[in-house]
Design a protein around this motif. Structure first.
Motif, PDB file in Angstrom:
ATOM      1  N   PRO A   1       0.574  -1.129   0.201  1.00  0.00           N
ATOM      2  CA  PRO A   1       0.163   0.011  -0.279  1.00  0.00           C
ATOM      3  C   PRO A   1       1.064   1.439   0.230  1.00  0.00           C
ATOM      4  N   GLU A   2       1.896   1.119   0.931  1.00  0.00           N
ATOM      5  CA  GLU A   2       2.858   1.916   0.965  1.00  0.00           C
ATOM      6  C   GLU A   2       4.668   1.753   0.916  1.00  0.00           C
ATOM      7  N   VAL A   3       5.147   3.033   0.969  1.00  0.00           N
ATOM      8  CA  VAL A   3       6.630   2.984   0.780  1.00  0.00           C
ATOM      9  C   VAL A   3       6.951   4.507   1.066  1.00  0.00           C
TER      10      VAL A   3
ATOM     11  N   MET B   1       1.404  -5.729   2.817  1.00  0.00           N
ATOM     12  CA  MET B   1       0.015  -6.744   3.597  1.00  0.00           C
ATOM     13  C   MET B   1      -0.215  -7.930   2.911  1.00  0.00           C
ATOM     14  N   PRO B   2      -0.100  -9.111   3.747  1.00  0.00           N
ATOM     15  CA  PRO B   2      -0.049 -10.222   2.896  1.00  0.00           C
ATOM     16  C   PRO B   2      -1.920 -10.317   2.196  1.00  0.00           C
ATOM     17  N   LEU B   3      -1.878 -10.449   1.494  1.00  0.00           N
ATOM     18  CA  LEU B   3      -4.170 -11.217   1.032  1.00  0.00           C
ATOM     19  C   LEU B   3      -5.232 -11.395   2.370  1.00  0.00           C
TER      20      LEU B   3
ATOM     21  N   ASP C   1      -0.832  -1.698   9.342  1.00  0.00           N
ATOM     22  CA  ASP C   1      -1.393  -1.666  10.133  1.00  0.00           C
ATOM     23  C   ASP C   1      -2.282  -0.684   9.647  1.00  0.00           C
ATOM     24  N   THR C   2      -2.420  -0.187   8.760  1.00  0.00           N
ATOM     25  CA  THR C   2      -3.331   0.788   8.757  1.00  0.00           C
ATOM     26  C   THR C   2      -4.545   0.523   8.372  1.00  0.00           C
TER      27      THR C   2
ATOM     28  N   ARG D   1     -10.700  -0.139  13.690  1.00  0.00           N
ATOM     29  CA  ARG D   1     -10.254   0.609  15.649  1.00  0.00           C
ATOM     30  C   ARG D   1     -11.112   1.344  15.450  1.00  0.00           C
ATOM     31  N   ILE D   2     -10.754   2.786  14.581  1.00  0.00           N
ATOM     32  CA  ILE D   2     -11.671   3.668  14.983  1.00  0.00           C
ATOM     33  C   ILE D   2     -12.766   3.516  14.402  1.00  0.00           C
TER      34      ILE D   2
END
Length: 136
Positions: free
Chosen positions: A47-49, A63-65, A106-107, A113-114
């Motif tokens: 998702p991001e670098v 993130m793995p599927l 972990d986004t 959680r939010i």
């Protein structure tokens, strides 16, 4: 930092290089170029670098599927960092290839959680109370 000594976001160059690295990693994972038992059959998204300001370190969030075995997959990718760097370097066309470090993204977990907090009874009660026309 800006003139006011307030932190600023990443520069355009950091964002551009981060996106180049992200695309190179995603393509490499899609081709399954890394031989490791922990990675066998895993579908990995990037998702991001995030690049450091000097562009020497690329922090890749993966993130793995399904989110299964994320820690093991990150550990396997970090074991193969030098190989990955060697494969990514020609694709990003920079004088020096950045060191790549892998982390679990972990986004999605944080968003969940939010969301659960927003759906909690206490928050819903407060929202219902505000909807009844009462002012603060």
């Amino acid at each position: 930092m800006s003139k006011d000594n307030k932190p600023t976001g990443p520069s355009q160059r950091m964002l551009r290089v981060g996106e180049l690295v992200r695309h190179a990693l995603a393509a490499m994972f899609a081709r399954g170029e890394i031989e490791d038992d922990a990675l066998r059959g895993a579908v990995i998204t990037v998702p991001e670098v995030r690049m450091t300001p000097d562009l020497k370190i690329a922090n890749a969030y993966i993130m793995p599927l399904g989110g299964l075995h994320a820690e093991e997959i990150v550990a396997a990718l970090n074991r193969h960092r030098k190989f990955v760097r060697g494969r990514v370097a020609p694709q990003i066309n920079m004088k020096y290839a950045p060191e790549i470090r892998f982390y679990v993204d972990d986004t999605f977990e944080e968003a969940g959680r939010i969301d659960s907090i927003l759906r909690s009874d206490k928050v819903q009660r407060d929202l219902d109370h505000d909807d009844d026309g009462e002012t603060e």
